[in-house]
Enzyme design. Structure first.
Site, PDB file in Angstrom:
ATOM      1  N   GLU A  31      15.701   2.098 -19.732  1.00 31.15           N
ATOM      2  CA  GLU A  31      15.231   2.722 -20.974  1.00 31.15           C
ATOM      3  C   GLU A  31      16.278   3.700 -21.509  1.00 31.15           C
ATOM      4  O   GLU A  31      16.856   4.483 -20.767  1.00 31.15           O
ATOM      5  CB  GLU A  31      13.918   3.460 -20.713  1.00 31.15           C
ATOM      6  CG  GLU A  31      13.336   4.041 -21.991  1.00 31.15           C
ATOM      7  CD  GLU A  31      11.935   4.573 -21.792  1.00 31.15           C
ATOM      8  OE1 GLU A  31      11.048   3.794 -21.391  1.00 31.15           O
ATOM      9  OE2 GLU A  31      11.741   5.776 -22.019  1.00 31.15           O
ATOM     10  N   THR A  62      13.505   4.076 -27.080  1.00 35.68           N
ATOM     11  CA  THR A  62      12.291   4.818 -27.422  1.00 35.68           C
ATOM     12  C   THR A  62      12.244   5.134 -28.916  1.00 35.68           C
ATOM     13  O   THR A  62      13.211   4.944 -29.658  1.00 35.68           O
ATOM     14  CB  THR A  62      12.184   6.123 -26.610  1.00 35.68           C
ATOM     15  OG1 THR A  62      13.315   6.938 -26.913  1.00 35.68           O
ATOM     16  CG2 THR A  62      12.138   5.842 -25.120  1.00 35.68           C
ATOM     17  N   ARG A 121       0.594   5.317 -28.543  1.00 34.45           N
ATOM     18  CA  ARG A 121      -0.029   6.198 -29.522  1.00 34.45           C
ATOM     19  C   ARG A 121       0.969   7.255 -29.973  1.00 34.45           C
ATOM     20  O   ARG A 121       1.053   7.605 -31.131  1.00 34.45           O
ATOM     21  CB  ARG A 121      -1.255   6.885 -28.906  1.00 34.45           C
ATOM     22  CG  ARG A 121      -2.004   7.724 -29.926  1.00 34.45           C
ATOM     23  CD  ARG A 121      -2.894   8.753 -29.262  1.00 34.45           C
ATOM     24  NE  ARG A 121      -2.122   9.766 -28.556  1.00 34.45           N
ATOM     25  CZ  ARG A 121      -2.657  10.780 -27.908  1.00 34.45           C
ATOM     26  NH1 ARG A 121      -3.974  10.902 -27.848  1.00 34.45           N
ATOM     27  NH2 ARG A 121      -1.904  11.673 -27.294  1.00 34.45           N
ATOM     28  N   HIS A 166      -3.409   9.666 -17.637  1.00 32.61           N
ATOM     29  CA  HIS A 166      -2.887  10.380 -18.806  1.00 32.61           C
ATOM     30  C   HIS A 166      -3.424  11.807 -18.760  1.00 32.61           C
ATOM     31  O   HIS A 166      -4.571  12.024 -18.353  1.00 32.61           O
ATOM     32  CB  HIS A 166      -3.332   9.661 -20.084  1.00 32.61           C
ATOM     33  CG  HIS A 166      -2.757  10.263 -21.332  1.00 32.61           C
ATOM     34  ND1 HIS A 166      -3.343  11.330 -21.973  1.00 32.61           N
ATOM     35  CD2 HIS A 166      -1.635   9.973 -22.024  1.00 32.61           C
ATOM     36  CE1 HIS A 166      -2.599  11.655 -23.030  1.00 32.61           C
ATOM     37  NE2 HIS A 166      -1.554  10.838 -23.081  1.00 32.61           N
TER      38      HIS A 166
HETATM   39  P1  FAD Z   1      -3.390   5.665 -25.676  1.00 36.09           P
HETATM   40  O1  FAD Z   1      -3.453   4.462 -24.799  1.00 36.09           O
HETATM   41  O2  FAD Z   1      -3.944   5.562 -27.049  1.00 36.09           O
HETATM   42  O3  FAD Z   1      -4.106   6.865 -24.901  1.00 36.09           O
HETATM   43  C1  FAD Z   1      -4.019   8.199 -25.393  1.00 36.09           C
HETATM   44  C2  FAD Z   1      -5.185   9.028 -24.864  1.00 36.09           C
HETATM   45  O4  FAD Z   1      -6.380   8.580 -25.477  1.00 36.09           O
HETATM   46  C3  FAD Z   1      -5.401   8.885 -23.356  1.00 36.09           C
HETATM   47  O5  FAD Z   1      -5.918  10.086 -22.849  1.00 36.09           O
HETATM   48  C4  FAD Z   1      -6.463   7.806 -23.272  1.00 36.09           C
HETATM   49  O6  FAD Z   1      -7.203   7.915 -22.069  1.00 36.09           O
HETATM   50  C5  FAD Z   1      -7.301   8.108 -24.496  1.00 36.09           C
HETATM   51  N1  FAD Z   1      -7.926   6.909 -25.085  1.00 36.09           N
HETATM   52  C6  FAD Z   1      -7.296   5.753 -25.399  1.00 36.09           C
HETATM   53  N2  FAD Z   1      -8.172   4.878 -25.956  1.00 36.09           N
HETATM   54  C7  FAD Z   1      -9.365   5.508 -25.996  1.00 36.09           C
HETATM   55  C8  FAD Z   1     -10.648   5.151 -26.468  1.00 36.09           C
HETATM   56  N3  FAD Z   1     -10.908   3.966 -27.011  1.00 36.09           N
HETATM   57  N4  FAD Z   1     -11.653   6.073 -26.363  1.00 36.09           N
HETATM   58  C9  FAD Z   1     -11.415   7.279 -25.824  1.00 36.09           C
HETATM   59  N5  FAD Z   1     -10.213   7.686 -25.355  1.00 36.09           N
HETATM   60  C10 FAD Z   1      -9.199   6.814 -25.442  1.00 36.09           C
HETATM   61  N6  FAD Z   1       6.146   8.598 -26.802  1.00 36.09           N
HETATM   62  C11 FAD Z   1       6.907   8.539 -27.942  1.00 36.09           C
HETATM   63  O7  FAD Z   1       6.692   9.348 -28.863  1.00 36.09           O
HETATM   64  N7  FAD Z   1       7.901   7.599 -28.089  1.00 36.09           N
HETATM   65  C12 FAD Z   1       8.180   6.678 -27.131  1.00 36.09           C
HETATM   66  O8  FAD Z   1       9.067   5.857 -27.310  1.00 36.09           O
HETATM   67  C13 FAD Z   1       7.419   6.739 -25.916  1.00 36.09           C
HETATM   68  N8  FAD Z   1       7.664   5.848 -24.908  1.00 36.09           N
HETATM   69  C14 FAD Z   1       6.889   5.880 -23.766  1.00 36.09           C
HETATM   70  C15 FAD Z   1       7.130   4.950 -22.757  1.00 36.09           C
HETATM   71  C16 FAD Z   1       6.375   4.959 -21.585  1.00 36.09           C
HETATM   72  C17 FAD Z   1       6.664   3.940 -20.513  1.00 36.09           C
HETATM   73  C18 FAD Z   1       5.328   5.915 -21.425  1.00 36.09           C
HETATM   74  C19 FAD Z   1       4.522   5.942 -20.156  1.00 36.09           C
HETATM   75  C20 FAD Z   1       5.082   6.850 -22.420  1.00 36.09           C
HETATM   76  C21 FAD Z   1       5.853   6.853 -23.605  1.00 36.09           C
HETATM   77  N9  FAD Z   1       5.617   7.760 -24.638  1.00 36.09           N
HETATM   78  C22 FAD Z   1       6.380   7.716 -25.789  1.00 36.09           C
HETATM   79  C23 FAD Z   1       4.596   8.796 -24.492  1.00 36.09           C
HETATM   80  C24 FAD Z   1       3.221   8.364 -25.042  1.00 36.09           C
HETATM   81  O9  FAD Z   1       3.292   8.237 -26.442  1.00 36.09           O
HETATM   82  C25 FAD Z   1       2.231   9.458 -24.627  1.00 36.09           C
HETATM   83  O10 FAD Z   1       2.019   9.422 -23.256  1.00 36.09           O
HETATM   84  C26 FAD Z   1       0.898   9.465 -25.376  1.00 36.09           C
HETATM   85  O11 FAD Z   1       0.224  10.691 -25.081  1.00 36.09           O
HETATM   86  C27 FAD Z   1      -0.062   8.367 -24.954  1.00 36.09           C
HETATM   87  O12 FAD Z   1       0.314   7.180 -25.446  1.00 36.09           O
HETATM   88  P2  FAD Z   1      -0.529   5.847 -25.085  1.00 36.09           P
HETATM   89  O13 FAD Z   1       0.138   4.761 -25.784  1.00 36.09           O
HETATM   90  O14 FAD Z   1      -0.764   5.756 -23.633  1.00 36.09           O
HETATM   91  O15 FAD Z   1      -1.916   6.224 -25.831  1.00 36.09           O
END
Ligand code: FAD
Length: 304
Positions: A31, A62, A121, A166
Site C-alpha cells: 500500500e 489510498t 466510508r 472498528h
Molecule cells: P464502514 O464499514 O462504513 O464502518 C464505519 C463504522 O460504521 C463502523 O463502526 C461500523 O461498525 C459502523 N457501521 C457500518 N455499517 C453500519 C450499519 N449498517 N449500521 C450501523 N453501524 C454500521 N481512510 C481514508 O480516508 N482513505 C483510505 O484510503 C483508507 N484506506 C484504508 C485501508 C484499510 C485497509 C483500512 C483498514 C482502513 C482505511 N481507511 C482509509 C480508514 C477507514 O476509512 C476508516 O477506518 C473508517 O472509519 C471506516 O471505514 P469503513 O469502510 O470500515 O466504514
C-alpha cells in the site's frame, strides 16, 4: 523460517484481484499513499521500482481525507497501470462526496485503466472516533458504496476489516456483522487495519466464517519502527500494542538501529504466524518506502 515465494506471474487474470486471491497462490501486496510534493513523488516511485520485481498480487493507493488527494490517487494509480507490470487498486471514500461525485471518481478510475477499488466510508475531519455525519446527497456506510459499485460493475471490490474491531463498533460481533454485510453487498476481499496479535486476526476470520461467509481477508502489516508514533496512531484507530511487544522494543532504550531491527523481527514473526494460521497473503503498509518491507521479506526468505 518458512520459505514463501512471491505470486506466480502466469495467472490467468492480470487485473482482477479477487480471482488471484482465490487461486490459492500466496499473495503479497503493497500500500502507498499519494505524495504531497515532488520529493515525495520521487520517493514513491523509488519504492515502487524496488518492490516491482517481487511481483505483488497488487499495489494500492489510498484516498486522502475528505477526497483531498483525489486527483493524485487517480494520477498515480493510472501511471502504475500504464507504466509498470503491477496491478493497481485505487481507494475511494464517501467523505465529502455526493453520489454523483463518487460516480465521477469511478469514471476517472475506469478511464485510467483501473479495475480494482478499495471502498471505504472514510473518517470525519475530527478523526476516526468522532461522530460521523454523511454529506448531503452522499453515502452513510461503506456498504452503500459497495452496493453502488457492484451495481455499476467493472471493478473488483475490496473493503476494510478490523481485527480488534472498528473503534466505533458496538462490539466485535457487531463489527463482524458489518464486514459480512459488506461481503453480501458485493465485496470480494478485505484488508485489515494494522494489528500486532495473530490471534486477533484468526478470531476475526472465525467470526466471519461462522456467519457463512468465505471472504478472503488479507492481514495488513505495519512494522513498528517508531513505538511512540504507532501507539499514538493505534489509540486513534483502535489498534493496541501488546505489553510484551512494548517490552521487547523498550529493552533497546535509545538505540535506534536496534529498535528498528527488533521492529522488523516482530513484524516478520507476525507474518509467519499469520501465514501458518491460514492467511491468504500479506498486505504491507509501506509508507512509500521499500526498505522495511524488503527487510521483512529477507527474514521470510521471500526472494525475487
Ligand atoms: P464502514 O464499514 O462504513 O464502518 C464505519 C463504522 O460504521 C463502523 O463502526 C461500523 O461498525 C459502523 N457501521 C457500518 N455499517 C453500519 C450499519 N449498517 N449500521 C450501523 N453501524 C454500521 N481512510 C481514508 O480516508 N482513505 C483510505 O484510503 C483508507 N484506506 C484504508 C485501508 C484499510 C485497509 C483500512 C483498514 C482502513 C482505511 N481507511 C482509509 C480508514 C477507514 O476509512 C476508516 O477506518 C473508517 O472509519 C471506516 O471505514 P469503513 O469502510 O470500515 O466504514
Amino acid at each position: 523460517m518458512s520459505d514463501v515465494s512471491p505470486q506466480s506471474p502466469s495467472l490467468s487474470s492480470p487485473q482482477g484481484i479477487a480471482e488471484r486471491l482465490r487461486s490459492g497462490e500466496r499473495s503479497f501486496s503493497f500500500e502507498f499513499f499519494p505524495p504531497k510534493d515532488e520529493a515525495g513523488e520521487t520517493q514513491l516511485w523509488n519504492a515502487i521500482e524496488a518492490l516491482e520485481p517481487y511481483r505483488p498480487t497488487f499495489v494500492s493507493v489510498t484516498y486522502g481525507a475528505g477526497g483531498s488527494t483525489r486527483d493524485t490517487t487517480v494520477r498515480i494509480t493510472g501511471r502504475i497501470a500504464r507504466e509498470t507490470s503491477l496491478t493497481p487498486m485505487a481507494h475511494l471514500t464517501c467523505v465529502g462526496h455526493t453520489v454523483a461525485e463518487v460516480d465521477a471518481v469511478l469514471d476517472s478510475y475506469a478511464g485510467a485503466g483501473i479495475a480494482n477499488v478499495m471502498l471505504l466510508r472514510g473518517d470525519p475531519k475530527e478523526g476516526p472516533r468522532a461522530p460521523w455525519t454523511p454529506t448531503d446527497g452522499g453515502l452513510t456506510y461503506a456498504t452503500e458504496l459497495v452496493e453502488l459499485v457492484k451495481g455499476r460493475g467493472g471493478f473488483d471490490i475490496g473493503v476494510a476489516a478490523f481485527p480488534e474491531g472498528h473503534p466505533t463498533a458496538a462490539s466485535l460481533e457487531a463489527d463482524a456483522d458489518v464486514l459480512v454485510a459488506k461481503a453480501r453487498a458485493g465485496a470480494q476481499f478485505a484488508i485489515t487495519q494494522m494489528f500486532f496479535r495473530a490471534d486477533d486476526y484468526v478470531a476475526l476470520v472465525e467470526r466471519v466464517r461462522e456467519r457463512g461467509v468465505d471472504l478472503p481477508i488479507l492481514p495488513g502489516i505495519m512494522p513498528i519502527l517508531n513505538l511512540g508514533a504507532i501507539q499514538r496512531q493505534g489509540e486513534l484507530i483502535g489498534t493496541s500494542v501488546p505489553a510484551d511487544i512494548i517490552e521487547r522494543i523498550q529493552r533497546y532504550g535509545e538505540d535506534k538501529a536496534a529498535i528498528r531491527a527488533e521492529g522488523i523481527a516482530i513484524a516478520a514473526e507476525l507474518c509467519e504466524e499469520l501465514l501458518e494460521g491460514g492467511a491468504p497473503g500479506l498486505h504491507f503498509y509501506t509508507l512509500n518506502r521499500s526498505t522495511a518491507t524488503l527487510e521483512i521479506f529477507d527474514r521470510l526468505n521471500v526472494r525475487v
